[in-house]
Design an enzyme around this catalytic site. Structure first.
Site, mmCIF file in Angstrom:
data_model
loop_
_atom_site.group_PDB
_atom_site.id
_atom_site.type_symbol
_atom_site.label_atom_id
_atom_site.label_comp_id
_atom_site.label_asym_id
_atom_site.label_seq_id
_atom_site.Cartn_x
_atom_site.Cartn_y
_atom_site.Cartn_z
ATOM 1 N N ASP A 31 3.963 -32.875 14.308
ATOM 2 C CA ASP A 31 3.386 -33.593 13.990
ATOM 3 C C ASP A 31 4.615 -35.026 12.955
ATOM 4 O O ASP A 31 5.301 -34.944 12.310
ATOM 5 C CB ASP A 31 2.043 -33.097 12.804
ATOM 6 N N GLU A 43 5.515 -27.683 16.789
ATOM 7 C CA GLU A 43 4.944 -27.533 15.383
ATOM 8 C C GLU A 43 3.585 -26.824 15.758
ATOM 9 O O GLU A 43 2.637 -25.703 15.085
ATOM 10 C CB GLU A 43 5.051 -28.711 14.713
ATOM 11 N N TYR A 87 1.007 -1.065 0.323
ATOM 12 C CA TYR A 87 0.561 -0.011 0.436
ATOM 13 C C TYR A 87 0.794 1.204 0.356
ATOM 14 O O TYR A 87 0.521 1.941 -0.578
ATOM 15 C CB TYR A 87 -0.740 -0.634 1.643
#
Lengths: 623, 373
Positions: free
Chosen positions: B259, B207, B114
């Site tokens: 995981d 995680e 922007y």
């Protein structure tokens, strides 16, 4: 062949008109008004062309009662500065269908002057008002006729005839007809506009019913050379045409009436008193060489009839049967048909033979067709299986058909003579296109003459790109013999050729602003309909159009690619002009400087580069 | 609180260090700017060389143990009208980064997009401006964080670590990261802060946000003398920068818990040796970081509840098999087992055996194991 006189039934003009008004363009008030404008304007231009006069044509359309809704009566007036028409011909020219001066074989806008009479007829039928014709041949006196047509008899009715003094020659024709200007206006304005493009040596003005004036002054001062009248080419001939030509080549057997007898007497130098048959023949023998043909024929007939003038008054020649060497006549006194044998050894027999049987084939060919010499004529006779000395008048119907077929098939005739054509010329065409469209690029081409079915034709084409031309092209301007064709463009051969062109190949993309002007000149334009608005796709014409368009398209492609480069250069220059100042601004702060770097040099150099490209582009455009 | 003289000197030194870093960046930008300035002033089209970031120019450096860019470079020239726009964009970004760094203000990727509009610089969309930011990183070999441009995504940190802010208005202020049990967001001020002191002996990157909270509740920081970092999936670059700094500046080993699937394995790999996307940067990796689980072999070993692998999981396995970093060791072995099992398990799977099973049983075993890795 035993018939001396061959007459064609004349169809009733009113019947012809009613059954053909759609074909001739008088189907409704809109179309009729447009067609009437066309017919009169084209006649005016033709008349000027033929006399080599730079045309000034004034077209006026006025509503009789402007308050009435369309369709309503309008007064259509077309005035020119042409040669005018002799007063004695005016009633016939404007009051008779199929009367005109355009029967020779050369290029003209109209054929046979039929359309103008149709317009007059249509006007009379819809408004019951006379046509007003003003004509001055000498520029001193003007004849004004008010004419109505006697439709049944196909004869003019002179309502009023006046003369007055004037200072200009020319013709003015004014008719009252039912029309719809609110619908036809656009087409008529287009017609006038497009006509002035293809007739740059004419000055055309148009005052419309809404008091708007459209003026198209001439911008070319030289009138193209007028076409010459030529004899037909054998490839363009049909049986009917040969039949008519044979009739033309034959002398009719004169009617032996009082006037003819008087003429014979005079030419023989005889006194008033009656002479005997022998005395007459003696006198004739002496003066033979000086006698006109008609008189010779009468003498020849007399030699077999063995009658003096008194007796001749009481008979009528019925038939001459050459193969059987008999002469038939009707005897008023006995009220019965009689015959006498003719002596084939008589010198008068030969005279009659020549008269009745016409010219030998070779003479017929060399005299009545273009570009056939005696050698070709003999070669052709052999090819067609006729004796060279075969007399034209003795051909049977079947022989006529064979002759006609052979004329088409024989390939050793020279190409048609194109001196009868009047193309506009590359230079005036280019000037016209430049003036009308102010384009960035123009190219024109005139193809060399070619022929289809024995009719010579010349294709002229122009192409223009950019400038004042609106996008969405190609816009096609079609012309035939200097007539703009505005209707029925869908099935036209020019459109077909244009649509077949893959413009992408010529670097023309998107919604291009470009126009194509196509002008077909021919002694016979193969129109698809009698409305004369679209041209049939004859292979020869299509081929010439294609070759012409290809040549122009290649030139356009060369221009487009240069233009593309110039556009790129310009675009690049614009990019530099946009971004370099920003880069300068940012690097100034980055480098911790106060003053911006002098990047203007870079901009100037690039401006020069792109300017060069633009100049090159213009050079191509002007070529 | 009165600060001792020694303390004041230390603060001074620290801010000197931060100043030096800032100065370094500004100098580099200035030299780039000056070169372009001179080109323009001499009537030359300025240009510079950008290392190619195309796949063909990304190579794995075994010595550095990370992906790096090869030697291919492209010249971006303002003469070339096709490159003029991106050249200008890059110039503007350098100019903008210069202002940010100079004024010690931070910005985000979106913010940069922007901000460009205030200078009439056009970007089609944010991905175009993001790309130019990466160009600037590639040209300067500095991560965007150095130019005060930070990602929006935040991960978090918890543990006994004292930091000292260097951002304007907070200079010299210190903070201990065990004060707030939700953890601290790893934003620009934390990423750039000086790392002052810690009692921790290890960094545990995890995680999942859920497990991070569990670890805090179970006082893993105290029990295992650790700093706990929630990577929130793939670790953001600022988080990787912080991990690197913790490892290098505080000499803390880093272990990674993910995981039990192929993505988890790769999260650990990126922390260890970087990503292809950031091959142009060399300050984001912790080559010594250790992935301790959940391994594929753990699934069987701990009898964890599993879910079947999806087709994209399997495809990802095959893709990673081609990666030079997966050619040996546990990386290769675990990948093979994942492919064999075709099943995966999440960290939460340990909850089957009780809420604290993971911290009580699994973690100690893994920490022990990590020493031998």
């Amino acid at each position: 062949m035993s018939s001396i006189k061959e007459k064609f039934n004349q169809i009733s003009p009113s019947e012809f008109f009613y059954s053909n008004r759609d074909l001739a363009g008088f189907s409704n008030p809109t179309r009729s008004l447009y067609t009437a404008v066309r017919e009169f304007v084209e006649n005016a231009l033709d008349a000027c062309d033929q006399k080599g006069i730079l045309p000034d044509v004034h077209l006026t359309i006025k509503a009789v009662d402007p308050e009435k809704p369309d369709p309503k009566p309008y007064i259509l007036t077309v005035k020119d500065n042409g040669p005018g028409i002799d007063a004695e011909h005016i009633p016939l020219a404007f009051g008779t269908v199929l009367y005109g001066s355009k029967f020779g074989l050369k290029q003209a806008r109209g054929m046979f002057g039929l359309g103008a009479t149709m317009a007059i007829l249509y006007g009379q039928i819809t408004t019951n008002k006379p046509v007003i014709v003003k004509s001055s041949v000498d520029g001193a006196t003007q004849d004004t006729f008010e004419l109505l047509l006697d439709i049944q008899k196909n004869k003019p009715v002179i309502v009023k005839h006046t003369t007055k003094e004037v200072s200009k020659h020319g013709l003015s024709v004014s008719i009252c007809l039912e029309g719809d200007y609110s619908k036809a206006g656009n087409k008529i304005r287009d017609y006038v506009y497009e006509t002035s493009l293809i007739t740059p040596y004419a000055s055309i003005t148009f005052d419309d019913p809404k008091d708007q004036k459209f003026s198209h002054p001439r911008f070319v001062k030289e009138i193209p050379p007028p076409p010459t009248i030529i004899r037909p080419h054998p490839h363009g001939i049909d049986v009917e045409r040969i039949r008519r030509m044979i009739v033309e080549s034959q002398f009719e057997i004169p009617t032996i009436d009082d006037a003819m007898i008087e003429k014979v007497r005079k030419d023989l130098g005889l006194s008033v008193k009656n002479l005997s048959f022998t005395a007459i023949m003696d006198k004739a023998k002496k003066k033979w060489k000086t006698l006109p043909r008609q008189v010779r024929v009468v003498i020849a007939l007399m030699s077999f009839l063995k009658m003096d003038f008194e007796k001749l008054n009481k008979i009528r020649i019925e038939d001459i049967d050459m193969p059987n060497k008999k002469l038939f006549y009707w005897d008023f006194g006995d009220s019965q048909s009689k015959s006498v044998d003719m002596d084939p050894e008589s010198q008068y027999y030969k005279q009659l033979t020549n008269t009745v049987q016409g010219e030998p084939l070779t003479t017929f060919l060399t005299k009545r067709f273009q570009r056939i010499g005696p050698t070709t004529a003999v070669k052709f006779a052999e090819f067609a299986g006729f004796k060279p000395e075969k007399r034209m008048g003795t051909l049977s119907n079947q022989e006529l058909v064979n002759l006609s077929d052979s004329l088409q098939k024989f390939e050793d005739f020279m190409a048609p003579d194109s001196s009868c054509l009047a193309p506009l010329g590359e230079d005036p065409l280019e000037k016209g296109i430049k003036k009308f469209f102010n384009p960035d690029f123009t190219a024109v081409v005139q193809r060399s003459p070619s022929a289809y079915s024995g009719f010579p034709f010349i294709i002229e084409m122009g192409i223009a790109y950019g400038g004042d031309i609106k996008s969405g092209g190609p816009h096609v301007y079609r012309y035939a013999n200097r007539i703009p064709l505005l209707y029925d463009e869908g099935s036209d051969v020019v459109l077909k050729v244009v649509n077949d062109t893959d413009w992408g190949r010529y670097k023309v993309k998107g919604d291009p602003p470009f126009i194509i002007v196509s002008h077909i000149c021919s002694t016979r334009i193969p129109y698809k309909t009698a409305g004369k608005e679209n041209v049939a796709d004859r292979p020869e014409i299509e081929r010439e159009l294609r070759l012409g368009l290809q040549l122009l398209s290649r030139k356009l492609a060369a221009y487009m690619s240069k233009r593309g480069q110039a556009d790129m250069a310009k675009k690049r220059a614009n990019l530099y002009a946009k971004y370099l100042p920003q880069i300068a601004e940012f690097c100034t702060e980055l480098a911790g400087k106060k003053k911006e770097p002098n990047y203007k040099k870079l901009l100037e150099e690039n401006a020069v580069e792109s300017k060069q490209s633009v100049e090159e582009e213009n050079e191509i455009g002007n070529k | 609180m009165a600060t001792s003289k020694k303390e004041q000197t230390r603060i001074k030194e620290r801010s000197k260090k931060a100043d030096a870093k800032q100065k370094n960046i500004l100098e580099m930008l200035k030299s780039h700017g000056a070169k372009i300035y001179d080109d323009l002033d001499n009537g030359q089209f300025p240009k510079f060389s950008i290392p190619s970031r195309s796949v063909s120019n990304i190579v794995y450096d075994k010595k550095l143990r990370q992906y790096i860019l090869g030697t291919n470079a492209a010249v971006r020239s303002s003469r070339n009208s096709a490159q003029l726009r991106s050249f200008t964009q890059l110039m503007w970004l350098a100019f903008f980064a210069n202002r940010l760094t100079h004024e010690k203000k931070s910005s985000t990727l979106r913010d940069v997009y922007y901000s460009s509009q205030a200078f009439a610089i056009e970007f089609e969309d944010q991905s175009e401006s993001d790309n130019i930011i990466v160009d600037l990183e590639a040209v300067t070999s500095k991560p965007r964080e150095d130019f005060h441009i930070f990602p929006e995504e935040r991960s978090s940190i918890f543990g006994d670590l004292t930091i000292e802010y260097t951002i304007p208005g907070y200079e010299g202020k210190t903070m201990n990261l065990s004060n707030h049990p939700d953890g601290y967001s790893i934003g620009p001020s934390l990423t750039t802060a000086e790392l002052v002191d810690t009692s921790a002996e290890i960094v545990i990157a995890i995680e999942k946000g859920g497990l991070f909270t569990r670890f805090v509740e179970e006082q893993v920081d105290k029990k295992f003398k650790s700093i706990i970092i929630n990577t929130g999936g793939q670790a953001p670059r600022s988080t990787r920068t912080l991990l690197k700094r913790l490892h290098e500046e505080m000499k803390l080993p880093v272990i990674v818990l993910t995981d039990g699937d192929v993505y988890g394995e790769h999260i650990a790999m990126v922390i260890k040796s970087g990503s292809a996307n950031a091959a142009h940067l060399r300050e984001l990796t912790v080559p010594d970081a250790k992935w301790v689980g959940v391994w594929a072999t753990d699934i069987e070993k701990y009898k964890l509840p599993t879910i079947p692998m999806t087709e994209s999981d399997i495809k990802r396995c095959y893709d990673l098999q081609k990666d030079p970093r997966y050619q040996d060791g546990i990386w290769k072995k675990e990948l093979d087992v994942f492919l064999k099992l075709k099943r995966k398990a999440e960290l939460e799977a340990f909850s089957k055996y009780g809420l604290t099973n993971i911290t009580d049983k699994y973690l100690p075993q893994k920490l022990e194991l990590a020493k031998s890795l």
